[in-house]
Design an enzyme around this catalytic site. Structure first.
Site, PDB file in Angstrom:
ATOM      1  N   GLN A 113      -5.914  -1.369   7.458  1.00 61.64           N
ATOM      2  CA  GLN A 113      -5.005  -2.673   7.386  1.00 61.64           C
ATOM      3  C   GLN A 113      -4.125  -3.208   8.576  1.00 61.64           C
ATOM      4  O   GLN A 113      -3.954  -4.065   8.547  1.00 61.64           O
ATOM      5  CB  GLN A 113      -4.406  -1.274   6.242  1.00 61.64           C
ATOM      6  CG  GLN A 113      -2.595  -2.714   5.735  1.00 61.64           C
ATOM      7  CD  GLN A 113      -2.306  -1.497   5.354  1.00 61.64           C
ATOM      8  OE1 GLN A 113      -2.488  -0.788   4.096  1.00 61.64           O
ATOM      9  NE2 GLN A 113      -1.145  -1.235   5.661  1.00 61.64           N
ATOM     10  N   GLU A 114      -4.054  -2.205   9.617  1.00 61.59           N
ATOM     11  CA  GLU A 114      -3.600  -2.740  10.563  1.00 61.59           C
ATOM     12  C   GLU A 114      -4.218  -3.038  11.727  1.00 61.59           C
ATOM     13  O   GLU A 114      -4.427  -1.427  12.381  1.00 61.59           O
ATOM     14  CB  GLU A 114      -2.617  -1.791  10.200  1.00 61.59           C
ATOM     15  CG  GLU A 114      -1.409  -2.357   9.168  1.00 61.59           C
ATOM     16  CD  GLU A 114      -0.446  -1.946   9.183  1.00 61.59           C
ATOM     17  OE1 GLU A 114       0.077  -1.169  10.382  1.00 61.59           O
ATOM     18  OE2 GLU A 114       0.155  -1.910   8.115  1.00 61.59           O
ATOM     19  N   HIS A 150       8.824  -1.330   9.065  1.00 57.50           N
ATOM     20  CA  HIS A 150       9.399  -2.310   7.649  1.00 57.50           C
ATOM     21  C   HIS A 150       7.863  -1.898   6.885  1.00 57.50           C
ATOM     22  O   HIS A 150       7.696  -0.971   6.632  1.00 57.50           O
ATOM     23  CB  HIS A 150       8.681  -3.490   8.999  1.00 57.50           C
ATOM     24  CG  HIS A 150       7.337  -3.656   8.920  1.00 57.50           C
ATOM     25  ND1 HIS A 150       7.039  -4.650   9.637  1.00 57.50           N
ATOM     26  CD2 HIS A 150       6.227  -2.972   9.393  1.00 57.50           C
ATOM     27  CE1 HIS A 150       5.088  -4.756   9.111  1.00 57.50           C
ATOM     28  NE2 HIS A 150       5.239  -3.355  10.088  1.00 57.50           N
ATOM     29  N   ARG A 151       8.150  -2.659   6.341  1.00 54.53           N
ATOM     30  CA  ARG A 151       7.103  -2.767   4.905  1.00 54.53           C
ATOM     31  C   ARG A 151       6.612  -4.364   5.402  1.00 54.53           C
ATOM     32  O   ARG A 151       7.177  -4.795   5.366  1.00 54.53           O
ATOM     33  CB  ARG A 151       7.937  -2.652   3.240  1.00 54.53           C
ATOM     34  CG  ARG A 151       8.749  -1.577   3.421  1.00 54.53           C
ATOM     35  CD  ARG A 151       8.190  -0.132   3.423  1.00 54.53           C
ATOM     36  NE  ARG A 151       6.652   0.131   2.509  1.00 54.53           N
ATOM     37  CZ  ARG A 151       6.566   1.011   1.528  1.00 54.53           C
ATOM     38  NH1 ARG A 151       7.647   1.882   0.762  1.00 54.53           N
ATOM     39  NH2 ARG A 151       5.210   1.339   1.389  1.00 54.53           N
ATOM     40  N   SER A 152       5.622  -4.268   4.621  1.00 54.15           N
ATOM     41  CA  SER A 152       4.877  -5.326   3.623  1.00 54.15           C
ATOM     42  C   SER A 152       5.461  -6.577   3.200  1.00 54.15           C
ATOM     43  O   SER A 152       4.889  -7.368   4.265  1.00 54.15           O
ATOM     44  CB  SER A 152       3.152  -5.307   3.327  1.00 54.15           C
ATOM     45  OG  SER A 152       3.142  -4.347   2.534  1.00 54.15           O
ATOM     46  N   GLU A 177       1.510  -9.795   7.096  1.00 52.27           N
ATOM     47  CA  GLU A 177       2.667  -8.965   8.175  1.00 52.27           C
ATOM     48  C   GLU A 177       2.434  -9.730   9.612  1.00 52.27           C
ATOM     49  O   GLU A 177       3.063  -9.649  10.602  1.00 52.27           O
ATOM     50  CB  GLU A 177       2.405  -7.433   8.739  1.00 52.27           C
ATOM     51  CG  GLU A 177       2.328  -6.903   7.624  1.00 52.27           C
ATOM     52  CD  GLU A 177       2.252  -4.587   7.767  1.00 52.27           C
ATOM     53  OE1 GLU A 177       2.001  -4.739   9.129  1.00 52.27           O
ATOM     54  OE2 GLU A 177       2.296  -3.911   7.384  1.00 52.27           O
ATOM     55  N   SER A 201       0.761  -1.270   0.033  1.00 61.86           N
ATOM     56  CA  SER A 201       0.297  -0.141   0.130  1.00 61.86           C
ATOM     57  C   SER A 201       0.929   1.077   0.473  1.00 61.86           C
ATOM     58  O   SER A 201       1.213   2.239   0.881  1.00 61.86           O
ATOM     59  CB  SER A 201      -1.145   0.147   1.617  1.00 61.86           C
ATOM     60  OG  SER A 201      -0.084  -0.119   2.420  1.00 61.86           O
ATOM     61  N   ASP A 247       2.649   7.972   6.950  1.00 60.27           N
ATOM     62  CA  ASP A 247       2.874   7.564   6.170  1.00 60.27           C
ATOM     63  C   ASP A 247       2.684   7.797   4.884  1.00 60.27           C
ATOM     64  O   ASP A 247       3.684   9.096   4.788  1.00 60.27           O
ATOM     65  CB  ASP A 247       2.795   6.375   6.638  1.00 60.27           C
ATOM     66  CG  ASP A 247       3.196   4.992   4.924  1.00 60.27           C
ATOM     67  OD1 ASP A 247       3.653   5.720   5.284  1.00 60.27           O
ATOM     68  OD2 ASP A 247       2.763   3.305   5.385  1.00 60.27           O
ATOM     69  N   ASP A 282      -3.901   1.279  11.792  1.00 60.18           N
ATOM     70  CA  ASP A 282      -3.058   2.271  10.325  1.00 60.18           C
ATOM     71  C   ASP A 282      -4.283   1.849   9.633  1.00 60.18           C
ATOM     72  O   ASP A 282      -4.050   0.964   9.457  1.00 60.18           O
ATOM     73  CB  ASP A 282      -1.770   2.170  10.308  1.00 60.18           C
ATOM     74  CG  ASP A 282      -1.619   2.110   8.437  1.00 60.18           C
ATOM     75  OD1 ASP A 282      -2.216   3.130   8.074  1.00 60.18           O
ATOM     76  OD2 ASP A 282      -0.053   1.889   8.035  1.00 60.18           O
ATOM     77  N   GLU A 284      -2.172   5.529  12.334  1.00 67.87           N
ATOM     78  CA  GLU A 284      -1.018   6.604  11.314  1.00 67.87           C
ATOM     79  C   GLU A 284      -2.186   6.151   9.795  1.00 67.87           C
ATOM     80  O   GLU A 284      -3.735   5.557  10.076  1.00 67.87           O
ATOM     81  CB  GLU A 284      -0.210   4.832  10.864  1.00 67.87           C
ATOM     82  CG  GLU A 284       0.322   5.065   9.623  1.00 67.87           C
ATOM     83  CD  GLU A 284       1.515   3.763   9.820  1.00 67.87           C
ATOM     84  OE1 GLU A 284       1.648   2.992  10.395  1.00 67.87           O
ATOM     85  OE2 GLU A 284       2.131   3.556   8.656  1.00 67.87           O
ATOM     86  N   LYS A 312      10.377   5.127   6.736  1.00 70.46           N
ATOM     87  CA  LYS A 312      10.195   3.298   5.705  1.00 70.46           C
ATOM     88  C   LYS A 312      11.409   4.660   4.929  1.00 70.46           C
ATOM     89  O   LYS A 312      11.849   5.181   4.141  1.00 70.46           O
ATOM     90  CB  LYS A 312       8.806   2.938   5.200  1.00 70.46           C
ATOM     91  CG  LYS A 312       7.973   2.687   5.948  1.00 70.46           C
ATOM     92  CD  LYS A 312       6.341   3.102   5.008  1.00 70.46           C
ATOM     93  CE  LYS A 312       5.444   2.450   5.506  1.00 70.46           C
ATOM     94  NZ  LYS A 312       4.578   2.471   4.580  1.00 70.46           N
ATOM     95  N   LYS A 358       7.602   0.239  13.917  1.00 66.02           N
ATOM     96  CA  LYS A 358       6.118  -1.040  14.037  1.00 66.02           C
ATOM     97  C   LYS A 358       6.993  -1.590  13.231  1.00 66.02           C
ATOM     98  O   LYS A 358       7.479  -2.020  11.708  1.00 66.02           O
ATOM     99  CB  LYS A 358       5.471  -0.247  12.713  1.00 66.02           C
ATOM    100  CG  LYS A 358       4.269  -0.493  12.560  1.00 66.02           C
ATOM    101  CD  LYS A 358       3.580  -0.109  12.028  1.00 66.02           C
ATOM    102  CE  LYS A 358       3.565   0.027  10.261  1.00 66.02           C
ATOM    103  NZ  LYS A 358       1.971   1.008   9.499  1.00 66.02           N
ATOM    104  N   HIS A 390      -2.913  -5.967   3.214  1.00 64.45           N
ATOM    105  CA  HIS A 390      -2.568  -7.017   3.550  1.00 64.45           C
ATOM    106  C   HIS A 390      -2.966  -8.165   3.621  1.00 64.45           C
ATOM    107  O   HIS A 390      -2.943  -9.357   4.055  1.00 64.45           O
ATOM    108  CB  HIS A 390      -1.508  -6.533   4.550  1.00 64.45           C
ATOM    109  CG  HIS A 390      -0.400  -6.029   4.620  1.00 64.45           C
ATOM    110  ND1 HIS A 390      -0.398  -4.489   5.442  1.00 64.45           N
ATOM    111  CD2 HIS A 390      -0.443  -4.942   3.200  1.00 64.45           C
ATOM    112  CE1 HIS A 390       0.509  -3.589   4.462  1.00 64.45           C
ATOM    113  NE2 HIS A 390       0.356  -3.455   3.729  1.00 64.45           N
TER     114      HIS A 390
HETATM  115  P1  PGA Z   1       2.921  -0.757   3.303  1.00 60.61           P
HETATM  116  O1  PGA Z   1       2.312  -1.584   4.455  1.00 60.61           O
HETATM  117  O2  PGA Z   1       4.682  -1.637   2.995  1.00 60.61           O
HETATM  118  O3  PGA Z   1       2.807  -2.089   2.384  1.00 60.61           O
HETATM  119  O4  PGA Z   1       3.336   0.028   2.182  1.00 60.61           O
HETATM  120  C1  PGA Z   1       2.498  -0.696   5.393  1.00 60.61           C
HETATM  121  C2  PGA Z   1       1.636   0.857   5.725  1.00 60.61           C
HETATM  122  O5  PGA Z   1       0.891   1.203   5.021  1.00 60.61           O
HETATM  123  O6  PGA Z   1       2.352   1.369   7.246  1.00 60.61           O
HETATM  124 ZN    ZN Z   2       0.937   2.752   7.006  1.00 62.02          ZN
END
Ligand code: PGA
Ligand code: ZN
Length: 425
Positions: A161-162, A363-365, A203, A40, A310, A240, A283, A335, A386, A153
């Site tokens: 997403q999270e 991190h990244r996904s 994740e 994302s 982000d 997030d 986030e 990131k 994170k 994810h």
């Molecule tokens: P991504 O997602 O690494 O898939 O971009 C992580 C986030 O949105 O924080």
């Molecule tokens: Zn994010």
């Protein structure tokens, strides 16, 4: 001086190709770095170079990026002083020549940038966190552990997403990991008991067939309580929603829930969740191009909640400065591959800190066994990281590295705890 650079194509945690780089110095010291990859992604991230070669890795190969590492980039940085990170990164940026690293690829450039730093640290016989952060680098971050995965994810209908837990009340980092692990396993049992799947998402968090944020928050909150922890005290909740993924034509399109919320309704909805659940940090609560929405939310929740940008900042110092001027967010997610060099990453962290914004290393996904971000979290003293759930070695590798750093620092180590999410206004 840098004497050898080797790039190669390896696979990441999703089985997609990514770049790994080895750097060797004249004194024999070596450094290795592997590059993560998002799903994302923010629209203004540095460019990840993909081959788009049909019939090979579904077009996701990174052979061109690897060829740049072994060719043009190697030629440009050979014999440079690895200790002068800013100079090496400057050469990489100039060699690329674009504003967003589109020619050589941020994946090629970042692999070299991080591997150079690691080789220089090795040359000094220093761990990376100390080489980058100096003797003051002794703050262990609060981990934000993503135990329910949705959005891009996972394959469930969850719009957000999270859903994360942050053990702010732990005494040490190792204890924070233990608390997170315990809650993760309680959650597993609770989901099973409710007839849900306990398969995990990208994740490492569970990806049950839930529709609404409330359902997910109830499960997380219940698991925290049933494990014996006080929500908000021992463990706080973090989300997030990654809203840039579902902001369309000026409205927030909750496809899982099957409804649309206007910007105002979406802000009301988030404020309602914060009122009902112990959520201390959100986030990307607003989309990357909904700056009016960001300001609305800041006025509503900015004094109560860490609101982390982000996609809206993409770890880009220029975008962050603009955001700071416009009152967007009070915190920034960092990131390394969104910007592409260590020097620029550290500059963004510095600008955030000087503006009173908190910083979350991330991190990244798509990840690898590389644990550089664990060291960078300690090096920058940012106090928060994170890096996923308590499953999948691509996630736990970072937690394990932080456990080792805490042990190595011994009595000097401090766990960031609740102040790390320090609210600004
Ligand atoms: P991504 O997602 O690494 O898939 O971009 C992580 C986030 O949105 O924080
Ligand atoms: Zn994010």
């Amino acid at each position: 001086a840098i004497t050898r650079i080797t790039g190669r194509e390896i696979v990441d945690s999703r089985g997609n190709p990514t770049v790994e780089v080895d750097v060797e110095l004249r004194d024999g010291s070596t450094g290795r770095a592997a590059v993560p990859s998002g799903a994302s992604t923010g629209a203004r991230e540095a460019v990840e170079l993909r081959d788009a070669e049909a019939g090979r890795f579904h077009g996701k190969g990174v052979r061109r990026a690897v060829d740049f590492v072994n060719g043009e980039i190697a030629a440009a940085v050979l014999n440079l002083d690895a200790e002068d990170q800013a100079a090496v990164d400057g050469v990489l940026i100039d060699l690329d020549g674009t504003a967003n690293k589109a020619r050589l690829g941020a994946n090629a450039i970042l692999g070299v940038s991080l591997a150079v730093a690691k080789a220089a640290a090795a040359s000094h016989r220093l761990p990376l966190y100390r080489y980058v952060g100096g003797v003051d680098a002794r703050l262990l971050p609060v981990p934000m552990m993503n135990i329910i995965n949705g959005g891009a994810h996972a394959d469930n209908p969850l719009d957000f997403q999270e859903f994360m837990i942050a053990p702010i009340g732990a005494a040490t980092f190792a204890e924070a990991v233990r608390m997170g692990s315990e809650v993760f396993h309680t959650l597993r049992r609770d989901l099973l008991a409710a007839g849900h799947s306990t398969g995990v998402g990208d994740e490492g968090g569970f990806a049950p067939n839930l529709r609404t944020a409330e359902e997910a928050l109830e499960f997380v909150l219940g698991a925290v309580e049933r494990t014996g922890y006080k929500p908000g005290q021992d463990i706080t909740l973090v989300m997030d929603p990654a809203t840039s993924e579902f902001f369309r034509d000026g409205v927030y399109d909750y496809t899982g829930e099957g409804l649309r919320r206007t910007v105002e309704e979406h802000v009301d909805y988030l404020a309602g969740l914060v009122a009902r659940y112990p959520v201390a940090s959100i986030e990307d609560p607003m989309a990357e191009d909904d700056l009016d929405g960001w300001r609305l939310l800041m006025a509503r929740l900015g004094d109560r909640c860490q609101l982390t940008g982000d996609d809206v900042f993409c770890t880009n110092e220029t975008l962050l400065r603009e955001g700071i001027r416009n009152g967007v967010a009070n915190s920034v997610l960092v990131k390394v591959n969104q910007i592409g060099t260590l020097t620029e990453t550290l500059a963004t962290v510095g600008t955030a800190h000087r503006a009173g914004y908190t910083v979350v290393m991330s991190h990244r996904s798509g990840e690898t066994e590389d644990t550089t971000i664990a060291d960078l979290a300690v090096a920058t003293g940012c106090g928060q990281i994170k890096t996923g759930s308590l499953s999948r070695s691509d996630r736990t590798a970072k937690y394990n590295q932080l456990i080792r750093i805490e042990e190595e620092l011994g009595s000097q180590a401090r766990y960031a705890g609740r102040e790390a999410l320090g609210l600004r206004r």
